[in-house]
Write an enzyme that holds these catalytic residues in place. Structure first.
Site, PDB file in Angstrom:
ATOM      1  N   ILE A  13       0.846  -1.203   0.000  1.00 24.97           N
ATOM      2  CA  ILE A  13       0.000   0.000   0.000  1.00 24.97           C
ATOM      3  C   ILE A  13       0.876   1.246   0.000  1.00 24.97           C
ATOM      4  O   ILE A  13       0.619   2.212  -0.723  1.00 24.97           O
ATOM      5  CB  ILE A  13      -0.910   0.036   1.263  1.00 24.97           C
ATOM      6  CG1 ILE A  13      -1.851  -1.153   1.267  1.00 24.97           C
ATOM      7  CG2 ILE A  13      -1.686   1.343   1.334  1.00 24.97           C
ATOM      8  CD1 ILE A  13      -2.538  -1.404   2.604  1.00 24.97           C
ATOM      9  N   GLY A  14       1.916   1.196   0.840  1.00 22.79           N
ATOM     10  CA  GLY A  14       2.761   2.383   1.040  1.00 22.79           C
ATOM     11  C   GLY A  14       3.309   2.964  -0.252  1.00 22.79           C
ATOM     12  O   GLY A  14       3.329   4.197  -0.437  1.00 22.79           O
ATOM     13  N   ARG A  86      -3.124  -9.991   5.352  1.00 26.75           N
ATOM     14  CA  ARG A  86      -3.686 -11.348   5.482  1.00 26.75           C
ATOM     15  C   ARG A  86      -3.237 -12.278   4.373  1.00 26.75           C
ATOM     16  O   ARG A  86      -2.879 -11.839   3.281  1.00 26.75           O
ATOM     17  CB  ARG A  86      -5.219 -11.284   5.392  1.00 26.75           C
ATOM     18  CG  ARG A  86      -5.895 -10.809   6.615  1.00 26.75           C
ATOM     19  CD  ARG A  86      -7.370 -11.153   6.579  1.00 26.75           C
ATOM     20  NE  ARG A  86      -8.152 -10.396   5.610  1.00 26.75           N
ATOM     21  CZ  ARG A  86      -9.340 -10.782   5.181  1.00 26.75           C
ATOM     22  NH1 ARG A  86      -9.869 -11.926   5.587  1.00 26.75           N
ATOM     23  NH2 ARG A  86     -10.025 -10.041   4.326  1.00 26.75           N
ATOM     24  N   SER A 123      -3.593   0.121   8.973  1.00 26.92           N
ATOM     25  CA  SER A 123      -3.182  -1.225   9.387  1.00 26.92           C
ATOM     26  C   SER A 123      -4.306  -1.972  10.101  1.00 26.92           C
ATOM     27  O   SER A 123      -4.989  -1.415  10.962  1.00 26.92           O
ATOM     28  CB  SER A 123      -1.974  -1.147  10.324  1.00 26.92           C
ATOM     29  OG  SER A 123      -1.031  -0.227   9.817  1.00 26.92           O
ATOM     30  N   ASP A 155     -14.140   0.513   1.980  1.00 25.96           N
ATOM     31  CA  ASP A 155     -15.492  -0.056   2.023  1.00 25.96           C
ATOM     32  C   ASP A 155     -16.473   0.821   1.234  1.00 25.96           C
ATOM     33  O   ASP A 155     -17.388   0.303   0.597  1.00 25.96           O
ATOM     34  CB  ASP A 155     -15.951  -0.215   3.483  1.00 25.96           C
ATOM     35  CG  ASP A 155     -14.993  -1.086   4.265  1.00 25.96           C
ATOM     36  OD1 ASP A 155     -14.524  -2.099   3.715  1.00 25.96           O
ATOM     37  OD2 ASP A 155     -14.677  -0.747   5.423  1.00 25.96           O
ATOM     38  N   HIS A 182     -14.414  -2.006  10.231  1.00 31.16           N
ATOM     39  CA  HIS A 182     -13.776  -2.493   9.005  1.00 31.16           C
ATOM     40  C   HIS A 182     -13.369  -3.955   9.148  1.00 31.16           C
ATOM     41  O   HIS A 182     -12.197  -4.285   9.235  1.00 31.16           O
ATOM     42  CB  HIS A 182     -12.565  -1.625   8.640  1.00 31.16           C
ATOM     43  CG  HIS A 182     -11.847  -2.150   7.423  1.00 31.16           C
ATOM     44  ND1 HIS A 182     -12.404  -2.085   6.158  1.00 31.16           N
ATOM     45  CD2 HIS A 182     -10.661  -2.776   7.280  1.00 31.16           C
ATOM     46  CE1 HIS A 182     -11.585  -2.653   5.301  1.00 31.16           C
ATOM     47  NE2 HIS A 182     -10.514  -3.088   5.957  1.00 31.16           N
TER      48      HIS A 182
HETATM   49  P1  NAD Z   1       3.010  -5.038   3.122  1.00 26.86           P
HETATM   50  O1  NAD Z   1       3.586  -6.165   3.874  1.00 26.86           O
HETATM   51  O2  NAD Z   1       3.113  -5.028   1.646  1.00 26.86           O
HETATM   52  O3  NAD Z   1       3.633  -3.674   3.639  1.00 26.86           O
HETATM   53  C1  NAD Z   1       3.715  -3.345   4.990  1.00 26.86           C
HETATM   54  C2  NAD Z   1       4.955  -2.516   5.200  1.00 26.86           C
HETATM   55  O4  NAD Z   1       5.014  -2.169   6.589  1.00 26.86           O
HETATM   56  C3  NAD Z   1       6.265  -3.251   4.860  1.00 26.86           C
HETATM   57  O5  NAD Z   1       7.026  -2.499   3.951  1.00 26.86           O
HETATM   58  C4  NAD Z   1       6.949  -3.381   6.199  1.00 26.86           C
HETATM   59  O6  NAD Z   1       8.352  -3.316   6.131  1.00 26.86           O
HETATM   60  C5  NAD Z   1       6.376  -2.181   6.932  1.00 26.86           C
HETATM   61  N1  NAD Z   1       6.555  -2.221   8.381  1.00 26.86           N
HETATM   62  C6  NAD Z   1       6.513  -3.301   9.203  1.00 26.86           C
HETATM   63  N2  NAD Z   1       6.782  -2.900  10.469  1.00 26.86           N
HETATM   64  C7  NAD Z   1       6.976  -1.568  10.424  1.00 26.86           C
HETATM   65  C8  NAD Z   1       7.271  -0.591  11.407  1.00 26.86           C
HETATM   66  N3  NAD Z   1       7.432  -0.900  12.703  1.00 26.86           N
HETATM   67  N4  NAD Z   1       7.413   0.692  11.002  1.00 26.86           N
HETATM   68  C9  NAD Z   1       7.254   1.020   9.704  1.00 26.86           C
HETATM   69  N5  NAD Z   1       6.984   0.151   8.746  1.00 26.86           N
HETATM   70  C10 NAD Z   1       6.823  -1.131   9.111  1.00 26.86           C
HETATM   71  O7  NAD Z   1       1.469  -4.914   3.561  1.00 26.86           O
HETATM   72  P2  NAD Z   1       0.311  -4.050   2.858  1.00 26.86           P
HETATM   73  O8  NAD Z   1      -0.348  -4.884   1.842  1.00 26.86           O
HETATM   74  O9  NAD Z   1       0.857  -2.729   2.490  1.00 26.86           O
HETATM   75  O10 NAD Z   1      -0.722  -3.914   4.081  1.00 26.86           O
HETATM   76  C11 NAD Z   1      -0.381  -3.175   5.218  1.00 26.86           C
HETATM   77  C12 NAD Z   1      -1.507  -3.217   6.251  1.00 26.86           C
HETATM   78  O11 NAD Z   1      -2.668  -2.576   5.742  1.00 26.86           O
HETATM   79  C13 NAD Z   1      -1.960  -4.636   6.627  1.00 26.86           C
HETATM   80  O12 NAD Z   1      -2.161  -4.705   8.008  1.00 26.86           O
HETATM   81  C14 NAD Z   1      -3.274  -4.801   5.893  1.00 26.86           C
HETATM   82  O13 NAD Z   1      -4.127  -5.723   6.501  1.00 26.86           O
HETATM   83  C15 NAD Z   1      -3.811  -3.392   5.997  1.00 26.86           C
HETATM   84  N6  NAD Z   1      -4.879  -3.056   5.036  1.00 26.86           N
HETATM   85  C16 NAD Z   1      -5.893  -2.272   5.483  1.00 26.86           C
HETATM   86  C17 NAD Z   1      -6.902  -1.891   4.630  1.00 26.86           C
HETATM   87  C18 NAD Z   1      -8.011  -1.004   5.109  1.00 26.86           C
HETATM   88  O14 NAD Z   1      -9.041  -0.911   4.419  1.00 26.86           O
HETATM   89  N7  NAD Z   1      -7.878  -0.309   6.219  1.00 26.86           N
HETATM   90  C19 NAD Z   1      -6.886  -2.331   3.294  1.00 26.86           C
HETATM   91  C20 NAD Z   1      -5.832  -3.122   2.859  1.00 26.86           C
HETATM   92  C21 NAD Z   1      -4.823  -3.500   3.752  1.00 26.86           C
HETATM   93  C1  LMR Z   2      -9.440  -5.012   2.778  1.00 28.15           C
HETATM   94  O1  LMR Z   2     -10.582  -4.747   3.134  1.00 28.15           O
HETATM   95  O2  LMR Z   2      -9.149  -5.284   1.597  1.00 28.15           O
HETATM   96  C2  LMR Z   2      -8.341  -4.958   3.804  1.00 28.15           C
HETATM   97  O3  LMR Z   2      -8.831  -4.794   5.090  1.00 28.15           O
HETATM   98  C3  LMR Z   2      -7.371  -6.081   3.683  1.00 28.15           C
HETATM   99  C4  LMR Z   2      -7.936  -7.417   4.088  1.00 28.15           C
HETATM  100  O4  LMR Z   2      -7.301  -8.087   4.892  1.00 28.15           O
HETATM  101  O5  LMR Z   2      -8.978  -7.810   3.569  1.00 28.15           O
END
Ligand code: NAD
Ligand code: LMR
Length: 335
Positions: A13-14, A86, A123, A155, A182
């Protein structure tokens, strides 16, 4: 001058989220923090000829707190997609054990180095990570509930897309209120209100049920399709950017801006006490809010008085599950 910090900037995401922020004309300084790979992401983005400056911060060891401190100093907005996603078969709550500690550490850094920043928590599990941030900031004496946002925008984005598909309409005409939390059944799309109403009412009861289920479990669709390689990243970056952009718009203009967010129903926020009564006293809930220079200026709780009988039933289930998720986050932070 507006500075934005992304914590977890090198992740799925970042990276796209940082790209979108890099080309936002309201962002003057983009600060990227991650525990891996972030210098490369920063170098790459820094070549884009938008007017903002880009800087990246990577800790030299687990004990190094300077990189986080530097990344946060003077920041107006912190967006947190740090943590693990996940895999198929997992719930968002299964991420709690790893992500809760990551979020707490980042919230401690924010309390110390950016106590006035707006904080957007992506997160998972959002229903618990947002209470963790609130509790941590409270412990440090710097908490302002108006500045804390749980990001549930994906959502809303999904709810708009899926009703457009079902009704053979353009997605851009919808802005469905999705309230609650969520995860799964805590996600409650209110299709009976606004532009979606007439499309929703044309669907059969079975189609309506399937549509609600698709919004509630839309995350699973992506997790399964990615087959072990993570969860939604691109649609999430878009959604997270939408909320950030709206907050920046509210900060830098006098336009009326309303978005749904998972917020602390603290009585210092206009409309929050009324909302809290309507959700059985829950401390956190996602609702549409009016954004302004101070952050969340007003909770638009009236949607809770407009819900249909079917949506009322969905809310009952959501409230019950949410109270446990919230308690879990608070208990962790108070440990
Ligand atoms: P990812 O593993 O691709 O990226 C996560 C990043 O966080 C990595 O680059 C990792 O190095 C970094 N990280 C880990 N610990 C850290 C710390 N202490 N400080 C800074 N950075 C740190 O995962 P992603 O696909 O980008 O997903 C990230 C989070 O977002 C997950 O928990 C996921 O479930 C959540 N998410 C939420 C939503 C939402 O609707 N709110 C949607 C999608 C994903
Ligand atoms: C989403 O809704 O896509 C995120 O919360 C990531 C997930 O674990 O489903």
């Amino acid at each position: 001058m507006v500075k934005v910090t992304v914590c977890g900037a090198a992740g799925g995401i970042g990276q796209p989220l940082s790209l979108l922020l890099k080309i936002n004309p309201n962002v003057d300084e983009l600060s990227l923090f991650d525990v891996v790979n972030v210098p490369g992401v920063g170098a790459d983005l820094s070549h884009i000829n938008s007017d903002s400056a880009t800087a990246s911060f990577l800790p030299s060891s687990r004990e190094d707190k300077t990189a986080l401190a530097e990344s946060l100093k003077g920041t107006d907005l912190v967006i947190i997609p740090a943590g693990v996603p996940r895999k198929p078969g997992m719930t968002r709550d299964d991420l709690f054990n790893i992500n809760a500690g990551i979020i707490k550490g980042l919230a401690e850094g924010i309390a110390e180095h950016a106590p006035k920043a707006f904080v957007l928590v992506i997160s998972n599990p959002v229903n618990s990570t947002v209470p963790i941030v609130a509790e941590t900031l409270k412990q440090k004496g710097v908490y302002d509930p108006k500045r804390l946002f749980g990001v549930t925008t994906l959502d809303i984005v999904r709810a708009n897309t899926f009703i457009a598909q079902a009704g053979k309409a353009k997605a851009s005409q919808f802005n469905v209120n999705v309230i609650g939390g969520h995860s799964g059944e805590t996600i409650v799309p209110l299709y009976s209100i606004g532009a979606s109403k007439s499309y929703y009412e044309k669907l059969s009861a079975e189609e309506q049920k399937a549509l609600i289920h698709r919004v509630q479990f839309g995350g699973d669709e992506v997790v399964q399709a990615k087959n072990g390689a993570g969860s939604a990243t691109l649609s999430m970056a878009y959604a997270g950017y939408r909320l950030a952009e709206s907050i920046l718009k509210a900060l830098t203009s006098s336009e009326e801006v309303v978005e749904c967010t998972f917020l602390d129903l603290d009585s210092s926020i206009k409309g929050a006490a009324e909302a809290k009564k309507l959700v059985k006293g829950l401390d956190f809930f996602s609702l549409p809010v009016k954004l302004g220079k101070a952050g969340i200026e007003e909770v638009k709780y009236d949607v809770l008085n407009q819900v249909s009988d079917d949506e009322k039933k969905l809310l009952e289930v959501a409230i019950d599950q949410l109270s446990k998720n919230i308690e879990k986050g608070v208990a962790f932070a108070q440990k």
